[in-house]
Design a protein around this motif. Structure first.
Motif, PDB file in Angstrom:
ATOM      1  N   LEU A 136     -12.903 -10.697 -15.664  1.00 55.20           N
ATOM      2  CA  LEU A 136     -13.347 -10.703 -14.329  1.00 55.20           C
ATOM      3  C   LEU A 136     -14.203 -12.364 -14.103  1.00 55.20           C
ATOM      4  O   LEU A 136     -14.217 -12.785 -13.119  1.00 55.20           O
ATOM      5  N   LEU A 137     -14.790 -12.571 -15.213  1.00 57.89           N
ATOM      6  CA  LEU A 137     -15.801 -13.708 -15.253  1.00 57.89           C
ATOM      7  C   LEU A 137     -14.784 -15.026 -15.293  1.00 57.89           C
ATOM      8  O   LEU A 137     -15.232 -16.017 -14.209  1.00 57.89           O
ATOM      9  N   ILE A 138     -13.834 -14.945 -15.991  1.00 63.77           N
ATOM     10  CA  ILE A 138     -13.049 -16.035 -15.922  1.00 63.77           C
ATOM     11  C   ILE A 138     -12.195 -16.498 -14.404  1.00 63.77           C
ATOM     12  O   ILE A 138     -12.377 -17.500 -13.856  1.00 63.77           O
ATOM     13  N   ALA A 139     -11.846 -15.209 -13.854  1.00 60.38           N
ATOM     14  CA  ALA A 139     -11.310 -15.221 -12.473  1.00 60.38           C
ATOM     15  C   ALA A 139     -12.314 -15.719 -11.519  1.00 60.38           C
ATOM     16  O   ALA A 139     -12.023 -16.657 -10.803  1.00 60.38           O
ATOM     17  N   GLY A 140     -13.557 -15.205 -11.500  1.00 64.75           N
ATOM     18  CA  GLY A 140     -14.501 -15.495 -10.600  1.00 64.75           C
ATOM     19  C   GLY A 140     -14.857 -16.995 -10.780  1.00 64.75           C
ATOM     20  O   GLY A 140     -14.861 -17.669  -9.526  1.00 64.75           O
ATOM     21  N   LEU A 141     -15.072 -17.347 -12.138  1.00 63.21           N
ATOM     22  CA  LEU A 141     -15.556 -18.909 -12.004  1.00 63.21           C
ATOM     23  C   LEU A 141     -14.387 -19.671 -11.712  1.00 63.21           C
ATOM     24  O   LEU A 141     -14.512 -20.908 -11.161  1.00 63.21           O
ATOM     25  N   SER A 142     -13.133 -19.396 -12.042  1.00 63.36           N
ATOM     26  CA  SER A 142     -11.998 -20.289 -11.706  1.00 63.36           C
ATOM     27  C   SER A 142     -11.983 -20.274 -10.381  1.00 63.36           C
ATOM     28  O   SER A 142     -11.735 -21.448  -9.754  1.00 63.36           O
ATOM     29  N   SER A 143     -12.170 -19.104  -9.441  1.00 62.08           N
ATOM     30  CA  SER A 143     -11.787 -19.342  -8.236  1.00 62.08           C
ATOM     31  C   SER A 143     -12.977 -20.222  -7.460  1.00 62.08           C
ATOM     32  O   SER A 143     -13.055 -20.943  -6.455  1.00 62.08           O
ATOM     33  N   TYR A 144     -14.325 -19.929  -8.059  1.00 64.21           N
ATOM     34  CA  TYR A 144     -15.327 -20.667  -7.463  1.00 64.21           C
ATOM     35  C   TYR A 144     -15.232 -22.406  -7.740  1.00 64.21           C
ATOM     36  O   TYR A 144     -15.399 -23.146  -6.895  1.00 64.21           O
ATOM     37  N   CYS A 145     -14.672 -22.655  -8.940  1.00 62.45           N
ATOM     38  CA  CYS A 145     -14.606 -23.903  -8.984  1.00 62.45           C
ATOM     39  C   CYS A 145     -13.590 -24.642  -8.172  1.00 62.45           C
ATOM     40  O   CYS A 145     -13.513 -25.940  -7.846  1.00 62.45           O
ATOM     41  N   GLY A 161     -14.352 -16.002  -5.342  1.00 67.21           N
ATOM     42  CA  GLY A 161     -14.974 -16.179  -6.657  1.00 67.21           C
ATOM     43  C   GLY A 161     -16.273 -15.594  -6.823  1.00 67.21           C
ATOM     44  O   GLY A 161     -16.623 -15.072  -7.973  1.00 67.21           O
ATOM     45  N   LEU A 162     -17.083 -15.831  -6.079  1.00 68.07           N
ATOM     46  CA  LEU A 162     -18.490 -15.147  -6.138  1.00 68.07           C
ATOM     47  C   LEU A 162     -18.495 -13.893  -6.171  1.00 68.07           C
ATOM     48  O   LEU A 162     -19.262 -13.188  -6.963  1.00 68.07           O
ATOM     49  N   LEU A 163     -17.571 -12.924  -5.232  1.00 60.39           N
ATOM     50  CA  LEU A 163     -17.497 -11.543  -5.472  1.00 60.39           C
ATOM     51  C   LEU A 163     -16.932 -11.262  -6.749  1.00 60.39           C
ATOM     52  O   LEU A 163     -17.590 -10.230  -7.326  1.00 60.39           O
ATOM     53  N   LEU A 164     -15.853 -11.713  -7.462  1.00 64.69           N
ATOM     54  CA  LEU A 164     -15.369 -11.379  -8.360  1.00 64.69           C
ATOM     55  C   LEU A 164     -16.513 -11.668  -9.543  1.00 64.69           C
ATOM     56  O   LEU A 164     -16.525 -10.916 -10.499  1.00 64.69           O
ATOM     57  N   LEU A 165     -17.056 -12.777  -9.591  1.00 59.40           N
ATOM     58  CA  LEU A 165     -18.165 -13.272 -10.471  1.00 59.40           C
ATOM     59  C   LEU A 165     -19.182 -12.154 -10.593  1.00 59.40           C
ATOM     60  O   LEU A 165     -19.712 -11.590 -11.637  1.00 59.40           O
ATOM     61  N   THR A 166     -19.647 -11.876  -9.377  1.00 58.22           N
ATOM     62  CA  THR A 166     -20.664 -10.515  -9.186  1.00 58.22           C
ATOM     63  C   THR A 166     -20.249  -9.512  -9.857  1.00 58.22           C
ATOM     64  O   THR A 166     -20.955  -8.803 -10.679  1.00 58.22           O
TER      65      THR A 166
END
Length: 321
Positions: free
Chosen positions: A74-83, A114-119
């Motif tokens: 989840l952290l990788i997916a969220g940060l990847s989408s945010y980037c 990305g922010l949703l997944l990161l949260t």
């Protein structure tokens, strides 16, 4: 050392990032026109570029240090989408994308997703860390400073233990101290090798952490010497615990000298509380070291030698002695 799975995951993230960094600008270059230098808002370029660079740094840190699992994914997916969202916003400052409705719609999606997944990942990380904290309680007692952690045993070192001891003394509550020292450890290193000696210390550290109560704390004091803080202890508990630890070490094929003390709670002056606690802590550690030295000296005088040493025979130990 990175595992093959972690190295592969890191390579995939780097590779995918390079592909996106190359493909998207190439697509925009062929599909639309670039802005002139006068039309570019360089302040926006600098800020959005910085957000993208920082996001990529966070992503690489997560990929390189986190173990595999749902939280990491989840952290990788969220940060990847945010980037990706930051990168698309950056390209928006360079290319005229109004003529590409599909791109305009796609550009707005990665950042909120990305922010949703990161949260979600951070929330699960919180639950995970709660469990990890319980596992590490006998090692850290809710005071974590990685520079004060022994790299071999992953226990706190002597400086960190002194911090905990000063804090305990300042609370004016009953506690006990136990010091454990592996007998003939230098001989063990000489015969079995340094790597085996390091392995023995690591195993002892893990066993000590699991053998203590949640409110207790074990640290590597120096070399083959460990020190333990028993909170809310009474004399019978400290003496029994010391004896159990001394007997338990024999399961690792070695012997240990164990000393203990049970300081009386003192009412320290508030103004000089911290200074008095530091002096008291230094005195207690000095007392334990003196007791340990005296016990070691008595054992040498009595010429007591362990009968086993992780497979070593008695004749070899006689030669060492």
């Amino acid at each position: 050392m990175d595992t093959p799975a972690k190295s592969l995951r890191l390579a995939c993230v780097y590779g995918l990032s390079l592909v996106i960094l190359f493909i998207v600008p190439l697509f925009l270059w062929q599909s639309t026109t670039a802005k002139t230098i006068a039309e570019v808002d360089w302040l926006d370029v600098a800020t959005e570029g910085a957000l993208f660079a920082l996001g990529m740094c966070w992503l690489m840190v997560i990929v390189s240090v986190r173990p595999s699992g749902r939280v990491t994914n989840l952290l990788i997916a969220g940060l990847s989408s945010y980037c990706l969202g930051c990168y698309l916003d950056l390209l928006d400052e360079i290319f005229i994308v109004k003529t590409l409705p599909v791109y305009n719609g796609f550009e707005k999606m990665p950042t909120p997703v990305g922010l949703l997944l990161l949260t979600c990942g951070l929330w699960l990380w919180r639950d995970e860390q709660t469990v990890v904290n319980r596992q590490l309680q006998t090692r850290e007692q809710f005071h974590r400073e990685h520079q004060l952690t022994d790299s071999l045993t992953l226990l706190n070192d002597a400086k960190a233990f002194e911090h905990h001891l000063v804090k305990q003394l300042s609370q004016n509550q009953a506690f006990g101290l136990i010091m454990l020292d592996v007998d003939y450890f230098h001989q063990y290193n000489k015969i079995q090798g340094v790597e085996e000696g390091d392995r023995l210390l690591s195993q002892l550290a893990l066993w000590l952490s699991s053998a203590l109560r949640n409110q207790d704390l074990v640290c590597r004091y120096a070399g083959d010497r460990f020190v333990i803080l028993l909170r809310g202890a009474i004399p019978p508990l400290v003496s029994v615990m010391a004896e159990q630890l001394q007997q338990g070490v024999k399961d690792f094929g070695c012997h240990a000298s164990v000393v203990w003390t049970l300081p009386s709670p003192k009412v320290l002056d508030r103004q000089a509380n911290k200074f008095s606690a530091k002096n008291e802590a230094a005195a207690l550690l000095q007392l334990l070291n003196q007791k340990m030295s005296q016990q070691k000296e008595n054992r040498r005088s009595a010429a007591t030698v362990p009968t086993t040493f992780n497979g070593l025979n008695q004749s070899t130990l006689s030669e060492l002695n």
